[in-house]
Motif scaffolding. Sequence first.
Motif, PDB file in Angstrom:
ATOM      1  N   GLY A  89       2.769  -2.443   2.707  1.00 19.73           N
ATOM      2  CA  GLY A  89       3.557  -3.301   3.576  1.00 19.73           C
ATOM      3  C   GLY A  89       2.691  -4.003   4.609  1.00 19.73           C
ATOM      4  O   GLY A  89       2.890  -5.186   4.910  1.00 19.73           O
ATOM      5  N   MET A  90       1.722  -3.286   5.141  1.00 23.52           N
ATOM      6  CA  MET A  90       0.797  -3.914   6.088  1.00 23.52           C
ATOM      7  C   MET A  90      -0.027  -4.994   5.392  1.00 23.52           C
ATOM      8  O   MET A  90      -0.294  -6.048   5.981  1.00 23.52           O
ATOM      9  CB  MET A  90      -0.119  -2.853   6.708  1.00 23.52           C
ATOM     10  CG  MET A  90       0.603  -1.906   7.654  1.00 23.52           C
ATOM     11  SD  MET A  90      -0.487  -0.648   8.357  1.00 23.52           S
ATOM     12  CE  MET A  90      -1.543  -1.673   9.371  1.00 23.52           C
ATOM     13  N   THR A  91      -0.405  -4.738   4.159  1.00 20.68           N
ATOM     14  CA  THR A  91      -1.128  -5.757   3.403  1.00 20.68           C
ATOM     15  C   THR A  91      -0.283  -7.014   3.246  1.00 20.68           C
ATOM     16  O   THR A  91      -0.781  -8.140   3.393  1.00 20.68           O
ATOM     17  CB  THR A  91      -1.494  -5.218   2.011  1.00 20.68           C
ATOM     18  OG1 THR A  91      -2.274  -4.036   2.150  1.00 20.68           O
ATOM     19  CG2 THR A  91      -2.284  -6.242   1.220  1.00 20.68           C
ATOM     20  N   TYR A  92       0.999  -6.810   2.966  1.00 20.33           N
ATOM     21  CA  TYR A  92       1.909  -7.950   2.836  1.00 20.33           C
ATOM     22  C   TYR A  92       2.042  -8.700   4.172  1.00 20.33           C
ATOM     23  O   TYR A  92       2.020  -9.933   4.206  1.00 20.33           O
ATOM     24  CB  TYR A  92       3.270  -7.456   2.359  1.00 20.33           C
ATOM     25  CG  TYR A  92       4.385  -8.453   2.499  1.00 20.33           C
ATOM     26  CD1 TYR A  92       4.334  -9.671   1.831  1.00 20.33           C
ATOM     27  CD2 TYR A  92       5.487  -8.178   3.311  1.00 20.33           C
ATOM     28  CE1 TYR A  92       5.358 -10.598   1.966  1.00 20.33           C
ATOM     29  CE2 TYR A  92       6.505  -9.103   3.451  1.00 20.33           C
ATOM     30  CZ  TYR A  92       6.444 -10.299   2.780  1.00 20.33           C
ATOM     31  OH  TYR A  92       7.450 -11.212   2.913  1.00 20.33           O
ATOM     32  N   GLY A  93       2.183  -7.952   5.262  1.00 21.95           N
ATOM     33  CA  GLY A  93       2.277  -8.595   6.568  1.00 21.95           C
ATOM     34  C   GLY A  93       1.026  -9.377   6.917  1.00 21.95           C
ATOM     35  O   GLY A  93       1.098 -10.492   7.465  1.00 21.95           O
ATOM     36  N   ALA A 115      11.748  -6.459  -2.180  1.00 28.86           N
ATOM     37  CA  ALA A 115      11.415  -6.487  -3.602  1.00 28.86           C
ATOM     38  C   ALA A 115       9.921  -6.420  -3.864  1.00 28.86           C
ATOM     39  O   ALA A 115       9.465  -6.804  -4.933  1.00 28.86           O
ATOM     40  CB  ALA A 115      12.002  -7.741  -4.246  1.00 28.86           C
ATOM     41  N   GLY A 116       9.149  -5.954  -2.880  1.00 28.37           N
ATOM     42  CA  GLY A 116       7.735  -5.694  -3.122  1.00 28.37           C
ATOM     43  C   GLY A 116       6.946  -6.913  -3.570  1.00 28.37           C
ATOM     44  O   GLY A 116       6.718  -7.849  -2.796  1.00 28.37           O
ATOM     45  N   SER A 117       6.530  -6.895  -4.835  1.00 29.99           N
ATOM     46  CA  SER A 117       5.662  -7.950  -5.354  1.00 29.99           C
ATOM     47  C   SER A 117       6.312  -9.322  -5.259  1.00 29.99           C
ATOM     48  O   SER A 117       5.625 -10.330  -5.057  1.00 29.99           O
ATOM     49  CB  SER A 117       5.299  -7.650  -6.809  1.00 29.99           C
ATOM     50  OG  SER A 117       6.463  -7.492  -7.596  1.00 29.99           O
ATOM     51  N   GLY A 170      19.415  -1.529  -2.090  1.00 35.04           N
ATOM     52  CA  GLY A 170      18.111  -0.976  -1.749  1.00 35.04           C
ATOM     53  C   GLY A 170      17.370  -0.330  -2.899  1.00 35.04           C
ATOM     54  O   GLY A 170      16.328   0.299  -2.674  1.00 35.04           O
ATOM     55  N   MET A 171      17.849  -0.470  -4.121  1.00 30.59           N
ATOM     56  CA  MET A 171      17.200   0.193  -5.247  1.00 30.59           C
ATOM     57  C   MET A 171      15.908  -0.528  -5.624  1.00 30.59           C
ATOM     58  O   MET A 171      15.920  -1.669  -6.082  1.00 30.59           O
ATOM     59  CB  MET A 171      18.134   0.244  -6.457  1.00 30.59           C
ATOM     60  CG  MET A 171      17.552   1.004  -7.634  1.00 30.59           C
ATOM     61  SD  MET A 171      18.779   1.312  -8.936  1.00 30.59           S
ATOM     62  CE  MET A 171      19.266  -0.365  -9.333  1.00 30.59           C
ATOM     63  N   CYS A 172      14.803   0.133  -5.417  1.00 28.02           N
ATOM     64  CA  CYS A 172      13.499  -0.359  -5.846  1.00 28.02           C
ATOM     65  C   CYS A 172      12.932   0.630  -6.848  1.00 28.02           C
ATOM     66  O   CYS A 172      13.573   1.627  -7.192  1.00 28.02           O
ATOM     67  CB  CYS A 172      12.571  -0.531  -4.646  1.00 28.02           C
ATOM     68  SG  CYS A 172      12.234   1.002  -3.742  1.00 28.02           S
ATOM     69  N   ASP A 173      11.721   0.380  -7.330  1.00 33.84           N
ATOM     70  CA  ASP A 173      11.135   1.282  -8.322  1.00 33.84           C
ATOM     71  C   ASP A 173      11.087   2.719  -7.814  1.00 33.84           C
ATOM     72  O   ASP A 173      11.419   3.665  -8.534  1.00 33.84           O
ATOM     73  CB  ASP A 173       9.711   0.825  -8.673  1.00 33.84           C
ATOM     74  CG  ASP A 173       9.691  -0.547  -9.312  1.00 33.84           C
ATOM     75  OD1 ASP A 173      10.734  -0.955  -9.865  1.00 33.84           O
ATOM     76  OD2 ASP A 173       8.643  -1.217  -9.260  1.00 33.84           O
ATOM     77  N   GLU A 174      10.655   2.864  -6.553  1.00 33.97           N
ATOM     78  CA  GLU A 174      10.429   4.209  -6.025  1.00 33.97           C
ATOM     79  C   GLU A 174      11.736   4.939  -5.739  1.00 33.97           C
ATOM     80  O   GLU A 174      11.886   6.115  -6.075  1.00 33.97           O
ATOM     81  CB  GLU A 174       9.584   4.111  -4.753  1.00 33.97           C
ATOM     82  CG  GLU A 174       8.157   3.633  -4.982  1.00 33.97           C
ATOM     83  CD  GLU A 174       8.066   2.143  -5.295  1.00 33.97           C
ATOM     84  OE1 GLU A 174       7.038   1.718  -5.847  1.00 33.97           O
ATOM     85  OE2 GLU A 174       9.026   1.409  -4.980  1.00 33.97           O
ATOM     86  N   SER A 175      12.689   4.261  -5.099  1.00 37.30           N
ATOM     87  CA  SER A 175      13.961   4.920  -4.810  1.00 37.30           C
ATOM     88  C   SER A 175      14.715   5.227  -6.099  1.00 37.30           C
ATOM     89  O   SER A 175      15.381   6.257  -6.207  1.00 37.30           O
ATOM     90  CB  SER A 175      14.817   4.047  -3.882  1.00 37.30           C
ATOM     91  OG  SER A 175      15.101   2.799  -4.471  1.00 37.30           O
ATOM     92  N   PHE A 176      14.625   4.337  -7.079  1.00 35.01           N
ATOM     93  CA  PHE A 176      15.242   4.609  -8.386  1.00 35.01           C
ATOM     94  C   PHE A 176      14.649   5.867  -9.007  1.00 35.01           C
ATOM     95  O   PHE A 176      15.374   6.729  -9.527  1.00 35.01           O
ATOM     96  CB  PHE A 176      15.045   3.420  -9.324  1.00 35.01           C
ATOM     97  CG  PHE A 176      15.300   3.750 -10.775  1.00 35.01           C
ATOM     98  CD1 PHE A 176      16.595   3.853 -11.257  1.00 35.01           C
ATOM     99  CD2 PHE A 176      14.244   3.967 -11.637  1.00 35.01           C
ATOM    100  CE1 PHE A 176      16.838   4.173 -12.587  1.00 35.01           C
ATOM    101  CE2 PHE A 176      14.464   4.279 -12.972  1.00 35.01           C
ATOM    102  CZ  PHE A 176      15.766   4.383 -13.443  1.00 35.01           C
ATOM    103  N   SER A 177      13.331   5.977  -8.969  1.00 32.01           N
ATOM    104  CA  SER A 177      12.669   7.122  -9.591  1.00 32.01           C
ATOM    105  C   SER A 177      13.107   8.434  -8.954  1.00 32.01           C
ATOM    106  O   SER A 177      13.395   9.412  -9.651  1.00 32.01           O
ATOM    107  CB  SER A 177      11.144   6.972  -9.483  1.00 32.01           C
ATOM    108  OG  SER A 177      10.715   5.795 -10.138  1.00 32.01           O
ATOM    109  N   ILE A 178      13.161   8.466  -7.634  1.00 31.53           N
ATOM    110  CA  ILE A 178      13.540   9.701  -6.945  1.00 31.53           C
ATOM    111  C   ILE A 178      15.019  10.010  -7.154  1.00 31.53           C
ATOM    112  O   ILE A 178      15.394  11.136  -7.508  1.00 31.53           O
ATOM    113  CB  ILE A 178      13.216   9.602  -5.446  1.00 31.53           C
ATOM    114  CG1 ILE A 178      11.706   9.497  -5.239  1.00 31.53           C
ATOM    115  CG2 ILE A 178      13.766  10.830  -4.701  1.00 31.53           C
ATOM    116  CD1 ILE A 178      11.298   9.333  -3.791  1.00 31.53           C
TER     117      ILE A 178
END
Length: 311
Positions: A89-93, A115-117, A170-178
């Motif tokens: 996130g810091m990289t994106y900022g 949505a990340g990327s 709010g479903m992203c790759d990580e939250s979906f996986s968990i």
Amino acid sequence: MSPCGATLRERSDTIGGRSSHFHYGNHPEYGLWYGELSQRGTRVDKTSRKRADRVLKKEGGQRRARVLIALRAAFPNTIPILAGFLFLGMTYGIYMHGLGFPFVYPMLMAMTIFAGSLEFVIGNMLVGAFDPLQAFAISLMINARHIFYGLSMLERYRGYGWRSVYLIFGMCDESFSINYAVDAPEGVDKGWFMFFVTLLDQVYWVLGATLGGLLGNLLAFDTKGLDFVMTALFVVIFLDRWLKEESHVSSVLGLVLTTLCLVAFGSSSFVVASMVAILAALTLMRPKLDRRTRGTDARGKVVAAGDGDSR
């Protein structure tokens, strides 16, 4: 039933010459009872009111306790995501700062797009020519995998009211996986558990994006390799699921089809293709997989554990 509940339920006596035929078994109706009696100019018994207030406070405390328990249970599962999302996130900022945008842009985009990327791509689009159709097509192409995530979570996300709306958003790759692979601990509210997994993931991303936007001109560090945190997370979740499931058919099928699609379509285009293949294969094999899970034969008759149809 508590004495207070019994007292409130039994108050169908005549008050002030008029009958108050109400049933007050659940706490949302206590307020209605007091309100209607108040509108009628009726004096409410102070003892009953105090007892009802104590019940309401107790139930409110129990609800808060359930929410906090779910938050404490969800947080440890999101720690790997905290490590990855904070730095990415810091990289994106920092990236958005380099494009000339103030920190408000990455912060709001992280809150609303999440949505990340895709957010990196949108940042580049904002400095180019306005083309909404192109933005829509690229967004759909990048996040098409979420269609299959949604299909997988239809049952899990159903029945939680407003929380279901946020879980879908709010479903992203990580939250979906968990949320798909990790079961809420015993005694923990499942809806609140999944809600906090999703919320914490977004909070990490928004925090990282905001910090990156604020400190973009001060920070200069190499983030190469940090994205491997996400890969490691998915591997751990897969292995944990492998150890818990009784049949490995779906897991092996996913590995085989994903590998074939990677070879056939390349690393930049295999994700959607592999998900289509997995969805089609699991749909065709669903009757047999259901019989394995439920312990029934081909005619739907219940059989002893281990004696199900294995052909």
